[in-house]
Design an enzyme around this catalytic site. Structure first.
Site, PDB file in Angstrom:
ATOM      1  N   ASP A 115     100.929  98.430 113.484  1.00 48.81           N
ATOM      2  CA  ASP A 115     101.330  99.708 114.077  1.00 48.81           C
ATOM      3  C   ASP A 115     101.965 100.610 113.023  1.00 48.81           C
ATOM      4  O   ASP A 115     101.693 101.811 112.965  1.00 48.81           O
ATOM      5  CB  ASP A 115     102.355  99.495 115.206  1.00 48.81           C
ATOM      6  N   HIS A 171     101.747  95.809 124.288  1.00 47.17           N
ATOM      7  CA  HIS A 171     101.727  94.484 123.659  1.00 47.17           C
ATOM      8  C   HIS A 171     101.849  93.455 124.780  1.00 47.17           C
ATOM      9  O   HIS A 171     102.957  93.027 125.098  1.00 47.17           O
ATOM     10  CB  HIS A 171     102.905  94.332 122.686  1.00 47.17           C
ATOM     11  N   GLU A 200      95.199  94.992 125.243  1.00 50.49           N
ATOM     12  CA  GLU A 200      96.112  96.096 124.956  1.00 50.49           C
ATOM     13  C   GLU A 200      95.545  97.362 125.583  1.00 50.49           C
ATOM     14  O   GLU A 200      94.331  97.551 125.647  1.00 50.49           O
ATOM     15  CB  GLU A 200      96.287  96.308 123.442  1.00 50.49           C
ATOM     16  N   HIS A 244     100.924 102.469 123.551  1.00 54.39           N
ATOM     17  CA  HIS A 244     100.043 101.314 123.693  1.00 54.39           C
ATOM     18  C   HIS A 244     100.876 100.127 124.127  1.00 54.39           C
ATOM     19  O   HIS A 244     102.106 100.208 124.171  1.00 54.39           O
ATOM     20  CB  HIS A 244      99.231 101.038 122.429  1.00 54.39           C
TER      21      HIS A 244
HETATM   22 ZN   LIG Z   1     101.049  97.517 118.582  1.00 58.71          ZN
END
Ligand SMILES: [Zn+2]
Length: 135
Positions: free
Chosen positions: A93, A82, A26, A80
């Protein structure tokens, strides 16, 4: 609450290239700007170095926050990725959303990266439109 987030094509590509480079991990970073318009994409190292989790490197995050302040900008978003889905905010999250900013999540599906924006509040993730403009 930010109702929509405006980004340039260049900023969009900057994030996309960064998240793609970090695969299988990530990736994460911050978006600074004014009102609903992003002026700067700031990349932050994922200290967790994990394919299913991100933790911003605290030193880089601090440096980035002071950069934003010294340029008289506001923190508008946190992004961010995935790399193995989902395209929405995960339970983690939602649980860890600590800022009143747009959470922008990049996900990879069929070889294509896409991003969605969310306001996360009271345990819920609500879509925030992302508006991409030229330059
Ligand atoms: Zn996430």
């Amino acid at each position: 609450m930010i109702q929509q987030l405006a980004l340039s094509k260049t900023q969009w590509d900057e994030m996309r290239v960064h998240v793609a480079k970090q695969v299988p991990l990530e990736a994460c970073g911050l978006l600074a700007g004014k009102n609903d318009r992003v002026e700067k994409v700031l990349l932050v190292r994922n200290q967790a170095q994990s394919p299913v989790r991100y933790v911003m490197d605290p030193y880089e995050q601090l440096k980035t926050f002071s950069w934003i302040e010294s340029h008289d900008l506001d923190l508008l978003g946190i992004f961010h990725s995935h790399p193995i889905g989902p395209e929405t905010a995960s339970v983690t999250d939602i649980a860890e959303a600590a800022y009143e900013v747009v959470y922008l999540i990049w996900s990879l599906s069929g070889g294509i990266w896409k991003a969605r924006g969310f306001n996360i509040e009271d345990g819920q993730a609500l879509d925030v439109p992302l508006v991409i403009h030229e330059a």
